[in-house]
Design a protein around this motif. Sequence first.
Motif, PDB file in Angstrom:
ATOM      1  N   LEU A  44      26.142  62.597  42.647  1.00  0.00           N
ATOM      2  CA  LEU A  44      24.753  62.021  42.491  1.00  0.00           C
ATOM      3  C   LEU A  44      23.705  63.218  42.828  1.00  0.00           C
ATOM      4  CD1 LEU A  44      25.174  58.420  44.560  1.00  0.00           C
ATOM      5  CD2 LEU A  44      25.021  58.958  41.976  1.00  0.00           C
ATOM      6  N   MET A  45      22.586  63.155  41.884  1.00  0.00           N
ATOM      7  CA  MET A  45      21.883  63.936  41.869  1.00  0.00           C
ATOM      8  C   MET A  45      20.624  63.546  42.242  1.00  0.00           C
ATOM      9  SD  MET A  45      20.608  66.905  38.801  1.00  0.00           S
ATOM     10  CE  MET A  45      22.231  67.584  39.126  1.00  0.00           C
ATOM     11  N   GLU A  46      19.685  64.222  42.996  1.00  0.00           N
ATOM     12  CA  GLU A  46      18.318  64.107  43.350  1.00  0.00           C
ATOM     13  C   GLU A  46      17.517  63.566  42.325  1.00  0.00           C
ATOM     14  OE1 GLU A  46      14.693  65.644  46.354  1.00  0.00           O
ATOM     15  OE2 GLU A  46      16.642  66.591  46.070  1.00  0.00           O
ATOM     16  N   GLY A  47      16.763  62.480  42.195  1.00  0.00           N
ATOM     17  CA  GLY A  47      15.968  62.119  40.927  1.00  0.00           C
ATOM     18  C   GLY A  47      16.718  61.237  39.968  1.00  0.00           C
ATOM     19  N   SER A  48      18.299  61.168  40.008  1.00  0.00           N
ATOM     20  CA  SER A  48      18.892  60.371  39.140  1.00  0.00           C
ATOM     21  C   SER A  48      18.621  58.923  39.233  1.00  0.00           C
ATOM     22  CB  SER A  48      20.102  60.908  38.996  1.00  0.00           C
ATOM     23  OG  SER A  48      20.705  60.488  40.155  1.00  0.00           O
ATOM     24  N   ASN A  49      18.873  58.127  38.642  1.00  0.00           N
ATOM     25  CA  ASN A  49      19.137  56.595  38.356  1.00  0.00           C
ATOM     26  C   ASN A  49      20.501  56.223  38.094  1.00  0.00           C
ATOM     27  OD1 ASN A  49      18.541  53.954  38.493  1.00  0.00           O
ATOM     28  ND2 ASN A  49      16.762  54.123  36.779  1.00  0.00           N
ATOM     29  N   SER A  50      21.081  56.285  39.010  1.00  0.00           N
ATOM     30  CA  SER A  50      22.495  56.145  38.736  1.00  0.00           C
ATOM     31  C   SER A  50      22.936  54.588  38.215  1.00  0.00           C
ATOM     32  CB  SER A  50      23.672  56.627  39.810  1.00  0.00           C
ATOM     33  OG  SER A  50      24.892  56.268  39.557  1.00  0.00           O
ATOM     34  N   PRO A  51      23.746  54.112  37.392  1.00  0.00           N
ATOM     35  CA  PRO A  51      24.070  52.911  37.313  1.00  0.00           C
ATOM     36  C   PRO A  51      25.212  52.249  38.106  1.00  0.00           C
ATOM     37  CG  PRO A  51      25.004  54.064  35.449  1.00  0.00           C
ATOM     38  CD  PRO A  51      24.178  55.122  36.206  1.00  0.00           C
ATOM     39  N   GLN A  52      25.906  53.408  38.740  1.00  0.00           N
ATOM     40  CA  GLN A  52      27.104  52.978  39.592  1.00  0.00           C
ATOM     41  C   GLN A  52      26.715  53.406  41.202  1.00  0.00           C
ATOM     42  OE1 GLN A  52      29.501  55.740  37.326  1.00  0.00           O
ATOM     43  NE2 GLN A  52      30.415  54.133  36.543  1.00  0.00           N
TER      44      GLN A  52
END
Length: 242
Positions: A44-52
Motif C-alpha cells: 500500500l502506498m501513501e496517498g493511494s485509495n486502495s479498493p482492498q
Amino acid sequence: MPVSCENCPLRNCEAFVPMTDAEVAFMRQFKSGELRVDAGSTILMEGSNSPQLFTVLSGMGTRYKTLEDGNRQVINFLFPGDFIGMQAGIMGEMKHSIDASTPMVLCVFNRSDLWSMFKSHPDRAFDLTWIAAVEEHFLGETIATLGQRDAMEKIAWALLRMFNRLRMVGLEKAGAVPFPFRQRDLADALGLSLVHTNKTLSALRLRGLAIWSDGHLTIPDRGALAALSNASPEPLEKRPLM
C-alpha cells in the motif's frame, strides 16, 4: 491454493481470540482471495485509495511515512495476523506506506464490503473497532518510549515486544524468532542513530539479554530484558483475528 478460513493456521495461535463458527463462516464470505508479494514490494502506498483490505497470513512488513525531503520514517512493523488498509477504507486514502520485508501472503477483502459488516455483523465490526483502539494504545506507548526511555531501554522494549508477538503467532523455534528487519529500520522507528543502535545491540548481546544475528532474534531471559526496559514480561493481550 488459497487457505480456507476453517483451516487458517493463525486461528490456533496464542495471539488471537478464538473465533466462533458463525464468525468463521462470515470471514469465508468476506474473503475475496489471497495475494502473494515478494520481499521489497510495496503493498500500500501513501496517498493511494486502495479498493482492498488485507490480513497478513504469513510474512512480515514495514509501515513507514515519506517526509517532504524524501526521507523515510518507520512507524512500526507488520506481523502475521495484522489487518491493514483500514485507514484507506475509512479516510479515503492511506496516510503511510507498507512494504514487504519478506515474501508475504495476504488475505484479501473488498473494501466495498466493509460497510455491510457494520450493518450485518456488528460483532465483527466491534472487533475492527477494538483493533483500532489497540493501535491507538500502541501509538501512545511508542510515544512514551521515544520520550522517556533511554537508548538501551528503547531497544530492549522494542525487541521484547516484537519477540513476544512473533512467539505468540507460533514462529519461535529453539528459542529464536525470525527477524528480517534492518538495524536501520529499528533505529529509525526508535529515533536513534544507526551507530548508537549498533552499539546498544552489541551491549545487549554481550550481556546475554538479546541476540540478533543472521535474521533471527533470541532473548535468553525475557524477564531480565523486561526489567531493563521497564516493561512487563507478560504475554501481549489476545486480539481479534480478521
